[in-house]
Every structure is written in structure tokens, then in C-alpha cells.
Motif scaffolding. Structure first.
Motif, PDB file in Angstrom:
ATOM      1  N   UNK A  29       0.930  -1.091   0.090  1.00  0.00           N
ATOM      2  CA  UNK A  29      -0.346   0.600  -0.151  1.00  0.00           C
ATOM      3  C   UNK A  29       1.016   1.304  -0.044  1.00  0.00           C
ATOM      4  N   UNK A  30       0.509   2.336   0.195  1.00  0.00           N
ATOM      5  CA  UNK A  30       1.152   3.211   0.033  1.00  0.00           C
ATOM      6  C   UNK A  30       1.446   3.830   1.442  1.00  0.00           C
ATOM      7  N   UNK A  31       2.888   3.913   1.719  1.00  0.00           N
ATOM      8  CA  UNK A  31       3.460   4.062   3.061  1.00  0.00           C
ATOM      9  C   UNK A  31       3.349   5.702   3.439  1.00  0.00           C
ATOM     10  N   UNK A  32       2.303   5.248   4.631  1.00  0.00           N
ATOM     11  CA  UNK A  32       2.606   6.588   5.407  1.00  0.00           C
ATOM     12  C   UNK A  32       3.656   8.021   5.199  1.00  0.00           C
ATOM     13  N   UNK A  33       5.131   7.940   5.604  1.00  0.00           N
ATOM     14  CA  UNK A  33       5.228   8.692   5.192  1.00  0.00           C
ATOM     15  C   UNK A  33       7.002   8.045   4.673  1.00  0.00           C
ATOM     16  N   UNK A  34       7.967   9.335   4.599  1.00  0.00           N
ATOM     17  CA  UNK A  34       9.621   9.162   3.675  1.00  0.00           C
ATOM     18  C   UNK A  34      10.284   7.958   4.086  1.00  0.00           C
ATOM     19  N   UNK A  35      10.548   6.657   3.049  1.00  0.00           N
ATOM     20  CA  UNK A  35      11.889   6.279   4.204  1.00  0.00           C
ATOM     21  C   UNK A  35      13.242   6.474   3.419  1.00  0.00           C
ATOM     22  N   UNK A  36      13.299   7.413   2.443  1.00  0.00           N
ATOM     23  CA  UNK A  36      14.153   7.600   2.039  1.00  0.00           C
ATOM     24  C   UNK A  36      15.277   8.707   2.697  1.00  0.00           C
ATOM     25  N   UNK A  37      14.237   9.429   3.351  1.00  0.00           N
ATOM     26  CA  UNK A  37      15.264  10.363   4.448  1.00  0.00           C
ATOM     27  C   UNK A  37      15.330  10.142   5.174  1.00  0.00           C
ATOM     28  N   UNK A  38      16.186  10.656   6.412  1.00  0.00           N
ATOM     29  CA  UNK A  38      17.123  10.843   7.482  1.00  0.00           C
ATOM     30  C   UNK A  38      15.344  10.134   9.039  1.00  0.00           C
ATOM     31  N   UNK A  39      14.203  10.363   8.746  1.00  0.00           N
ATOM     32  CA  UNK A  39      13.088  10.554   9.068  1.00  0.00           C
ATOM     33  C   UNK A  39      13.226  11.327   9.762  1.00  0.00           C
ATOM     34  N   UNK A  40      13.998  12.101  10.187  1.00  0.00           N
ATOM     35  CA  UNK A  40      13.482  13.415  10.970  1.00  0.00           C
ATOM     36  C   UNK A  40      12.445  14.585  10.902  1.00  0.00           C
TER      37      UNK A  40
END
Ligand code: ASP
Length: 471
Positions: free
Chosen positions: A105-116
């Protein structure tokens, strides 16, 4: 075909390779589709062209975080297309076969970033997705390298790792216990250990001599920012030692660990500074001073051992004496002082007694602490008495330890380091939650698995428990 790790693809130039993983992203360039494929070892660029018609048509469906497997030829990229940011940047795989294993499914947030930039609640709710980000993977890898290093280091000094029970009895380490009701013995409770303190001392009576354990400890404290209800300690105990033996062991271990896995870090002073508790308080108004020369330098590590603590502190609120570290900590004898004299001093002038206690401080954080221990039953009893325990409760709660000390006990001492906190600092993270795979929120909830949770009537009945509802 055998699966290759993505980092191994580098050795397969011109050859066929089969790789598996997650779609990090897909870029449609009209005639060509590029996909970055990610596994735990890295990222590689896949190329889909209309030369392989069916595969190309399937590739149009791919979206981020789908799990796929591909086979293809490993080609060098044209000079201008080389991506120096990834280790496989000079290569790409021209895909001849694609298997869609699990769409996402569409992921709820970015995974490519550091996530901060993402709210922590959301990250913790979908922790299994958050763990896919490279920063979190690196943190867990470094955590594993650290514990592996520590295990080998201590083994080389003759220590063995021994597991101690999680279902046990309350230990007085200053916090509230988590308790577990016994089904077989209704009305009785286990406590989860605040630390393996008594067990490790009993292991010394058991002749183990050099013990360590990477161990979970449980403390039911009110939500305090960066605390976790369960956290990991490196717990150590050894016999026939002086304070300096333990401090020397720990500082050398930390130095070697940092040189090996965190080479960018600079230790301000080695051997670490030894600071008297009184000096720390008078000079820095803190028993865990931040001794960095430049507080803006994230790569500076200022360690210190704070030593010579008082043994007891007066709790004005409760009008009673408490142990500064814990009741098992060894008092310092005055020169020529006998055991009976020391026991008298405990009764008459507890404020004058110093402890064989030490804390390890790093950049203003307390990262560990320990002490030499009392091994004379009568001395331990005198301490318990001062702390307000009646002879019955002493016997009930600590009878096993006092009894054990009657069967030949070597003098011993130990230390425990808060591993989560050490890793947080070494990895430049703002919170210990960043170095724990599945942490809880500040108020002790696991947002992913939704704990704590109610249990059903049947379980309650089996445990003979009734819930009293607050009005
Ligand atoms: N059990 C102590 C603690 O958890 C450490 C020790 O005295 O070894 O703080």
C-alpha cells in the motif's frame, strides 16, 4: 538462481545476477523505467526497456516498497550516469525477468530520508516501516557490532555471560517494580528485575568469579522524557578486585570500542578523569558534569569517573536515610577502623560514611555506575536497619543473600552501563528510542502493538484478579 546481496553485484559485471528486495523508487523516463532496488546491503539501479516487452509492461505497475525479485545482466553505466552516492553507482541491472512478490500500500511516510521530519508517533506506529530507513538500519547494525565487540572483549578477560531470571522478586534499586501475577500461586507476584543485582552477587558466591550479561532491566517510573520502562544494561560483576580494576576494564573497553567502530570520535582525555563527588558538586554543581572542551563538537567524548560518593543520603520528605547507589554498596572503612566500629558509625553518624561507588559520565550523561559490595552479613544487616527495614522484612526480602554470605563469599564488585544511552551518544542521536528497535513512548506505550492492553475475563479469573475502576 542463487540470490545475490546487492553489495555483491559489483563482482558480477557483465554477468547475470538475481537480486531480491524492496522498490526504493521508480522513475518513468518514457521509453525506459528505472527502479532503485534496496536490500539490507544497499541499493542498485534496475533498468527496464521495451526490449523485454512483458517485463517492461509489468514494471509499469511497480510502486515504492513493493517486494520484488529480478534477474538481469549487470552492465556498466555510461560515464555521465555514474552515481557516486551509492556503492553500486557505476552499475545497473538490465532486467530480463521480474517477479512481483508482495505489493505494498502507499507508505505513510518517506523512507528514503533520515525521518527526522516525521512525527515520532507515526514512526512508532509503523515502526516496521521506519526500520527500513538506512539510518535505523545503521543504528541497529552498530548496536549489534557494539554488543558483539563487548562480548568478545569481556570473554578475552575471562568473563562469561550468564542469564539471570526475569521472573523474580523485587530488588531495591530505587524505582517501582513491574509485577507479574502468579497463576499457580494466586495472590503472589513475581517482579521483573530492576537489575540483576542480587543474582550477580549470588553468582559470585556461586564461584563464577567473572560475570557479565547484556540484559534487559525493568523500572516502572513515571514518564520521564528519555527513559524507557525496559532498557538494556551491560551488567558486570567480578571478585577479588579493587575499584580501579573495574574502572580500568571499562575505560579500556570503551576506548577500544570507539577506536574500532566510531573512529571519528575523539576522547577528550584518556585515562578518563577521576573526579571526587564533592569536587564535582562544588566545581560543576552536578554529579554528571559535561566536561567537553567544545560543546558544539558532536565528535568529542568527555568521559569521567565520579568516585567517592557518600553512602547514604537523607530524604527530608520521607524523613529517612536512603542508599545513594543501592544498599549492597560497600562503605569505605576509615584507616584502622574495625568492622564493629564501622557498624557503630553507621548507626551514629551515617552522614560521615563514604562509599566504594563510582559513576561513569559521558558528555553530561550518567552512562553507568557500580560499586564494591558488602559481603559481611552483619554489615549488610546494619545498612538495612538504617534504611528502615525491620528484622522481619530483612529476613523476608534479603534472607537468601544473607544466608549465602554465610557460606564463603569472595569480596566482589561490579558495574552496569546503560547501553541504550551509550549508543545514543556514539550515534549522535537525540533520544534512546532511535537506537532501540521497538521502543515505547515516553508514557510507556507501544503504539504499534498497542500495549499495554486489557486482558480478557478468563485470564483475570485464572489469576484471581479484579480490576478496580477509578471513578
Ligand atoms: N545494579 C546497579 C544498577 O543497575 C549497578 C551495579 O551496582 O552494578 O545501577
Amino acid at each position: 538462481m542463487k540470490r545475490l546481496w546487492i553489495e555483491e553485484v559489483l563482482q558480477y559485471k557483465g554477468k547475470e545476477a538475481h537480486v531480491l528486495g524492496w522498490v526504493a523508487n521508480r522513475r518513468d523516463h518514457g521509453k525506459i523505467i528505472f527502479v532503485d532496488l534496496r536490500d539490507k546491503t544497499g541499493v542498485v539501479q534496475l533498468v527496464f526497456t521495451p526490449n523485454h516487452k512483458e517485463v517492461y509492461a509489468q514494471a509499469e505497475k511497480l510502486r515504492s516498497e513493493w517486494v520484488i525479485g529480478v534477474t538481469g545482466i549487470v552492465n556498466s553505466r555510461p560515464e555521465a550516469m555514474i552515481n557516486p552516492k551509492i556503492s553500486t553507482g557505476e552499475l545497473e541491472i538490465e532486467v530480463t525477468d521480474l517477479e512481483i512478490i508482495s505489493p505494498a500500500k502507499i507508505i505513510p511516510f518517506e523512507i528514503e530520508t533520515e525521518g527526522r521530519e516525521i512525527s515520532e508517533e507515526l514512526r512508532l506506529k509503523y515502526r516496521y516501516l521506519d526500520l527500513r530507513r538506512s539510518r535505523m538500519q545503521q543504528n541497529l547494525i552498530n548496536r549489534f557490532k557494539t554488543t558483539s565487540f563487548i562480548r568478545n572483549y569481556l570473554a578475552s578477560y575471562g568473563f562469561i555471560e550468564v542469564e539471570t531470571p526475569y521472573l523474580t522478586k523485587s530488588t531495591p534499586e530505587g524505582a517501582r517494580d513491574f509485577v507479574v501475577p502468579s497463576r499457580l500461586d494466586p495472590g503472589r507476584f513475581y517482579a521483573l528485575p530492576q537489575s540483576p543485582q542480587q543474582y550477580k552477587q549470588l553468582l559470585m558466591v556461586g564461584g563464577i568469579e567473572r560475570y557479565f550479561q547484556v540484559v534487559r532491566c525493568f523500572r516502572d517510573e513515571d514518564s520521564r522524557g528519555d527513559r524507557q520502562p525496559e532498557f538494556t544494561q551491560l551488567d558486570i560483576e567480578m571478585d577479588f578486585i579493587e575499584e580501579e580494576d573495574i574502572l580500568g576494564l571499562i575505560e579500556k573497553m570503551l576506548k577500544e570500542l570507539i577506536e574500532k567502530f566510531f573512529p571519528n570520535k575523539k576522547i577528550t582525555q584518556y585515562p578518563f578523569i577521576r573526579l571526587n563527588y564533592n569536587e564535582a558538586i562544588s566545581q560543576y554543581c552536578s554529579d554528571r558534569p559535561d566536561l567537553r572542551q567544545n560543546k558544539n563538537d558532536s565528535d568529542e567524548l568527555a568521559f569521567a569517573f565520579v568516585v567517592n560518593f557518600p553512602l547514604f543520603e537523607w530524604k527530608e520528605g520521607e524523613k529517612r536515610w536512603d542508599a545513594v547507589h543501592h544498599p549492597f554498596t560497600r562503605p569505605q572503612f576509615l584507616p584502622q577502623e574495625t568492622l564493629p566500629e564501622l557498624i557503630t558509625r553507621i548507626k551514629q553518624a551515617p552522614h560521615t560514611i563514604m562509599a566504594h561507588q563510582y559513576d561513569v559520565v559521558l558528555n553530561g550523561y550518567e552512562i553507568g555506575g557500580g560499586s564494591l559490595r558488602i559481603s559481611e552479613p552483619e554489615l549488610l544487616e546494619a545498612v538495612f536497619e538504617l534504611l528502615g527495614h525491620s528484622p522481619e522484612t530483612i529476613n523476608q526480602q534479603f534472607g537468601h543473600l544473607l544466608e549465602a554470605f554465610d557460606f564463603g563469599v569472595p569480596p566482589h564488585g561490579g558495574i552496569a552501563l546503560g547501553l541504550d544511552r551509550v549508543l545514543m551518544i556514539l550515534l549522535n542521536e537525540p533520544s534512546i528510542r532511535e537506537v532501540i528497535a521497538f521502543p515505547k513512548t515516553g508514557d510507556g506505550r507501544d503504539l504499534m502493538i498497542k500495549a499495554p492492553a486489557e486482558i480478557d475475563e478468563k485470564q483475570l479469573r485464572e489469576l484471581r484478579l479484579k480490576i478496580i475502576k477509578d471513578n
